[in-house]
Motif scaffolding. Structure first.
Motif, short mmCIF file in Angstrom:
data_model
loop_
_atom_site.label_atom_id
_atom_site.label_comp_id
_atom_site.label_asym_id
_atom_site.label_seq_id
_atom_site.Cartn_x
_atom_site.Cartn_y
_atom_site.Cartn_z
N ILE A 249 39.20 -3.53 40.08
CA ILE A 249 40.45 -4.64 39.78
C ILE A 249 41.71 -3.78 39.86
CG2 ILE A 249 40.30 -4.54 37.27
CD1 ILE A 249 41.33 -7.59 39.32
N ALA A 250 41.94 -2.56 39.34
CA ALA A 250 42.82 -1.81 39.52
C ALA A 250 43.37 -1.66 41.04
CB ALA A 250 42.82 -0.57 38.71
N ARG A 251 42.55 -1.13 41.83
CA ARG A 251 42.81 -0.91 43.30
C ARG A 251 43.22 -2.50 43.91
NH1 ARG A 251 38.32 2.35 42.48
NH2 ARG A 251 38.71 4.33 43.46
N MET A 265 46.72 7.31 42.43
CA MET A 265 45.64 7.96 41.47
C MET A 265 44.44 7.58 41.73
SD MET A 265 48.38 6.73 38.19
CE MET A 265 46.99 7.96 37.27
N LEU A 266 44.20 6.38 42.50
CA LEU A 266 42.99 5.98 42.57
C LEU A 266 42.15 6.09 44.23
CD1 LEU A 266 43.01 2.56 40.67
CD2 LEU A 266 41.56 4.59 40.21
N SER A 267 43.06 6.89 44.89
CA SER A 267 42.89 7.08 46.31
C SER A 267 41.84 8.15 46.36
CB SER A 267 44.09 7.81 47.25
OG SER A 267 44.63 8.89 46.44
N SER A 268 41.26 8.14 47.87
CA SER A 268 40.11 8.98 47.94
C SER A 268 40.38 10.62 47.86
CB SER A 268 39.68 8.84 49.39
OG SER A 268 38.40 9.72 49.81
N GLY A 269 39.41 11.17 47.14
CA GLY A 269 39.71 12.68 46.77
C GLY A 269 40.38 12.94 45.44
N SER A 270 41.12 12.04 44.74
CA SER A 270 41.61 11.95 43.47
C SER A 270 40.65 12.13 42.44
CB SER A 270 42.52 10.72 42.92
OG SER A 270 41.79 9.57 42.88
N SER A 271 41.06 12.61 41.21
CA SER A 271 40.27 12.95 40.05
C SER A 271 39.47 11.70 39.53
CB SER A 271 40.78 13.61 38.78
OG SER A 271 41.85 12.99 38.57
N ILE A 311 47.59 4.16 34.39
CA ILE A 311 47.27 2.76 35.30
C ILE A 311 47.50 1.81 34.57
CG2 ILE A 311 45.36 1.75 36.54
CD1 ILE A 311 44.27 4.58 37.42
N VAL A 312 46.79 1.66 33.29
CA VAL A 312 47.09 0.30 32.59
C VAL A 312 48.31 0.05 32.31
CG1 VAL A 312 46.09 -0.71 30.64
CG2 VAL A 312 44.56 0.45 31.76
N GLY A 313 49.01 1.11 31.86
CA GLY A 313 50.49 0.81 31.63
C GLY A 313 51.39 0.20 32.85
N LYS A 314 51.08 0.94 33.89
CA LYS A 314 51.91 0.42 35.06
C LYS A 314 51.46 -1.05 35.37
CE LYS A 314 52.74 5.04 37.42
NZ LYS A 314 54.26 4.95 37.08
N ILE A 315 50.13 -1.31 35.43
CA ILE A 315 49.91 -2.65 35.67
C ILE A 315 50.41 -3.61 34.42
CG2 ILE A 315 47.90 -4.24 35.57
CD1 ILE A 315 46.32 -1.97 37.17
N SER A 316 50.28 -3.28 33.35
CA SER A 316 50.99 -3.93 32.34
C SER A 316 52.31 -4.49 32.60
CB SER A 316 50.54 -3.62 30.92
OG SER A 316 49.39 -3.46 30.68
N ALA A 317 53.09 -3.20 33.02
CA ALA A 317 54.38 -3.35 33.29
C ALA A 317 54.81 -4.53 34.10
CB ALA A 317 55.22 -1.77 33.40
#
Length: 323
Positions: A249-251, A265-271, A311-317
């Protein structure tokens, strides 16, 4: 005042053990008619329930080809929140650094590229006019190669346009979340502007939708409010299904709401992408599942929780809550 003892059941009434109680609950569930999915299948839109730290709300999501959609307009959102406006530093001819918006920088770069291409084309035509036959043939070969490259670029653009992408009930870069099915239906029937209204099935949905239809499937219910706390609990406490669904859902939201930082932050190769892949591998079982669980042990719980908190903070904003 003395505490009253709980009332005992009458002797004639049999007591239900846990098994009987569970069976009774199952019977109630079976008697309850399932939500009618016919409308959603016809309009190719689905109700979605998202839980965030600030509350739980209902919205809508659809998937369409990218060429069919006009992305949500984030200009007003970014203007209201300057921290969301990405900027680019460029140097002028006077060696002065000027900070301008990405869109302005992109437009400026495009104009300069067009001017350079036009100059190069004029130069090639001039050289070709005074060149020998061999030189002309070589120049024509180069032009053909450039035409092939341009055709390949167009094919790639066509493939990108054919890609199926998510679109939500959004408006001006904000996700519209409704606390009750009734408020969501009222909004849809009102004809208020939103990004889903561009879909060809929107009018049919607005005419036929009832509050009882707002019953998201289990796979369309997401608990982003639990992700950070779950990650903080350590590897043994991680809820794999919860975290995998959160990534999905975040993507989708990051793409539909145009949140490049979240996509990165969710792209391929990220942690966090490594975390997602390890979680998916671990639930598959077998050798892959064993290797996935080993990979999970190497991922820092603190790093993962901090990343997801962002991530949750940016979506909530960028959520617009509607009662």
């Amino acid at each position: 005042m003395a505490r009253q003892s709980p009332q005992r059941p009458d002797a004639d009434e049999p007591e239900l053990d846990d098994t009987d109680a569970a069976a009774a609950a199952d019977e109630v569930e079976e008697d309850r008619p399932p939500a009618d999915r016919a409308l959603w299948e016809e309009v190719r839109i689905d109700p979605v329930e998202i839980a965030l730290p600030s509350g739980t709300g209902f919205t809508l999501r659809a998937y369409r080809q990218a060429r069919e959609l006009t992305p949500t307009d984030v200009a007003e959102r970014d203007q209201d929140d300057p921290f969301l406006a990405r900027r680019q530093v460029v140097e002028t001819e006077d060696d002065e650094e000027v900070v301008i918006l990405d869109e302005e920088f992109a437009a400026l770069s495009a104009e300069e590229d067009d001017e350079d291409e036009e100059k190069d084309a004029k130069a090639r035509r001039k050289d070709k006019a005074g060149a020998s036959d061999d030189e002309k043939a070589e120049a024509e070969t180069e032009d053909d190669a450039e035409d092939e490259d341009d055709a390949e670029d167009e094919d790639e653009d066509d493939e990108a346009g054919d890609e199926e992408v998510p679109v939500f009930l959004t408006h001006k870069g904000r996700l519209l979340l409704f606390k009750t099915p009734e408020s969501l239906v009222t909004f849809i029937r009102s004809g208020a502007p939103n990004d889903l209204s561009q879909l060809d099935s929107w009018n049919e949905l607005s005419e036929r939708l009832e509050p009882a239809d707002i019953a998201p499937l289990d796979e369309d219910t997401y608990e982003l409010d639990l992700v950070v706390e779950n990650l903080r609990g350590g590897h043994d406490a991680w809820d794999h299904e919860l975290l995998i669904e959160a990534g999905e859902i975040a993507r989708d939201l990051a793409y539909a709401l145009r949140l490049p930082a979240v996509l990165d932050m969710l792209s391929s190769g990220s942690s966090l992408d490594d975390l997602d892949e390890a979680l998916r591998a671990s639930v598959n079982g077998g050798v892959g599942g064993f290797l996935g669980r080993r990979r999970l042990k190497k991922i820092g719980a603190q790093t993962a929780s901090l990343g997801w908190r962002t991530i949750v903070g940016k979506i909530s904003a960028v959520v617009d809550w509607r009662d």
